[in-house]
Scaffold this motif. Structure first.
Motif, PDB file in Angstrom:
ATOM      1  N   ALA A  17      80.999  79.350 -29.318  1.00 39.53           N
ATOM      2  CA  ALA A  17      81.292  80.757 -29.535  1.00 39.53           C
ATOM      3  C   ALA A  17      81.449  81.076 -31.013  1.00 39.53           C
ATOM      4  O   ALA A  17      80.998  82.108 -31.495  1.00 39.53           O
ATOM      5  N   ALA A  20      78.067  81.376 -32.699  1.00 38.78           N
ATOM      6  CA  ALA A  20      77.145  82.386 -32.199  1.00 38.78           C
ATOM      7  C   ALA A  20      76.995  83.528 -33.199  1.00 38.78           C
ATOM      8  O   ALA A  20      77.930  83.884 -33.906  1.00 38.78           O
ATOM      9  N   SER A  23      77.604  89.865 -31.988  1.00 42.11           N
ATOM     10  CA  SER A  23      77.113  90.539 -30.792  1.00 42.11           C
ATOM     11  C   SER A  23      76.475  91.868 -31.158  1.00 42.11           C
ATOM     12  O   SER A  23      76.763  92.463 -32.196  1.00 42.11           O
ATOM     13  N   GLN A 241      80.535  83.616 -23.776  1.00 40.00           N
ATOM     14  CA  GLN A 241      79.833  83.852 -25.041  1.00 40.00           C
ATOM     15  C   GLN A 241      79.001  82.662 -25.493  1.00 40.00           C
ATOM     16  O   GLN A 241      78.203  82.784 -26.423  1.00 40.00           O
ATOM     17  N   ALA A 242      79.159  81.519 -24.844  1.00 34.45           N
ATOM     18  CA  ALA A 242      78.353  80.343 -25.179  1.00 34.45           C
ATOM     19  C   ALA A 242      76.949  80.417 -24.585  1.00 34.45           C
ATOM     20  O   ALA A 242      76.103  79.588 -24.920  1.00 34.45           O
ATOM     21  N   THR A 244      73.268  82.425 -23.880  1.00 33.66           N
ATOM     22  CA  THR A 244      72.360  83.375 -24.497  1.00 33.66           C
ATOM     23  C   THR A 244      71.766  84.273 -23.416  1.00 33.66           C
ATOM     24  O   THR A 244      71.239  83.798 -22.409  1.00 33.66           O
ATOM     25  N   PRO A 250      74.184  86.063 -27.786  1.00 32.32           N
ATOM     26  CA  PRO A 250      75.240  85.576 -26.889  1.00 32.32           C
ATOM     27  C   PRO A 250      75.674  86.664 -25.907  1.00 32.32           C
ATOM     28  O   PRO A 250      75.716  87.857 -26.262  1.00 32.32           O
TER      29      PRO A 250
END
Length: 296
Positions: A17, A20, A23, A241-242, A244, A250
């Motif tokens: 996370a 990443a 967002s 969130q890990a 895709t 993510p």
């Protein structure tokens, strides 16, 4: 886009996370803390899902609004949360012999006669249940962004295509809107999958708190996992969130429905991307560090 394999430990999930990219929601928000979404408009201050609630959110400086979409007996899409018109309109007075007053049993013209504001307060007497066209028009007027929920899709076969048609007719499926101003969500897995298949460019959200083991399949067609805030933990948010999503970013987490400052700070601490609330000004201030408990 295929989902990443589930991380073996919480530590690995946290690391994933942290690594990443930002967002889409955070990128469009441009400020600190999670995106704040006005639930059914600013529904603590104006009757939910009305144009007045959109206006109030805009007055408060809130970019994102959420709404609920259902279908009338004659095929019009209207913005209302409950399957029944009873709680938020005067339908019992206008049509006393039509119990249980379900949206799907009334025509658009009949629903347009109803007062959807007096139940909330005299200042809103005469407010109407808006059509989806009217609602997105008001959101557009304020240059806001829309988290649209398709409500009870099992009651309305084909509503996904119809919703997308209205959005397209209203100019909401161009690149500018789908890249950062629109998310379509639902509790229905099949509904979310259908929206993605019909219009892959549109970002989607799955409401609920699915098992982590189910996330690889969901990440094929949804961009967000949007759970009740009281079901969350730091580990769960990091696990989501890990993965895709279908647009190469993510998966995001938008938590609902958070109305108290303390709950907002706790939820923000989990690393969520967005918070859905009836009191968007309170939650914005709480998650930006601008208000103390005593000020709420």
């Amino acid at each position: 886009m295929h989902a990443r394999a589930v991380a073996a430990t919480t530590t690995a999930l946290l690391g994933a996370a942290l690594l990443a990219p930002a967002s889409l929601a955070q990128a469009s928000h441009g400020g600190p803390g999670p995106v704040v979404v006005a639930h059914r408009g600013a529904s603590a201050y104006a009757p939910e899902n009305t144009l007045a609630a959109v206006d109030k959110a805009a007055e408060l400086g809130i970019d994102w609004v959420e709404n609920d979409v259902q279908r009338t007996k004659d095929g019009e899409l209207v913005v209302i949360h409950d399957e029944s018109l009873r709680r938020t309109t005067d339908v019992e007075e206008v049509f006393p012999d039509r119990a249980p007053w379900n949206v799907k049993d009334f025509t658009a013209a009949e629903i347009a006669r109803l007062d959807a504001g007096s139940w909330f307060g005299a200042a809103y007497a005469g407010a109407r249940v808006p059509t989806l066209e009217q609602y997105v028009g008001r959101v557009e007027r304020h240059h806001q962004k829309l988290l649209l929920e398709i409500k009870s899709p099992e009651l309305y076969p084909g509503i996904e295509r119809e919703t997308l048609k209205v959005l397209g007719n209203e100019g909401w499926l161009d690149r500018r809107h789908v890249s950062g101003r629109l998310v379509v969500q639902s509790f229905g897995v099949d509904c979310v999958r259908t929206v993605h298949e019909l219009k892959p460019a549109v970002r989607t959200g799955l409401l609920g708190t699915p098992r982590v083991s189910d996330l690889p399949a969901y990440a094929e067609f949804t961009d967000q996992i949007n759970p009740s805030y009281d079901s969350l933990s730091l580990g769960y948010v990091s696990a989501v969130q890990a993965f895709t999503g279908p647009h190469g970013r993510p998966l995001e987490v938008f938590a609902w429905t958070v109305d108290e400052a303390a709950d907002a700070r706790l939820t923000a601490g989990y690393g969520v991307d967005g918070i859905i609330t009836n009191r968007p000004d309170v939650i914005r201030d709480a998650t930006r560090g601008e208000a103390s408990d005593g000020e709420v």
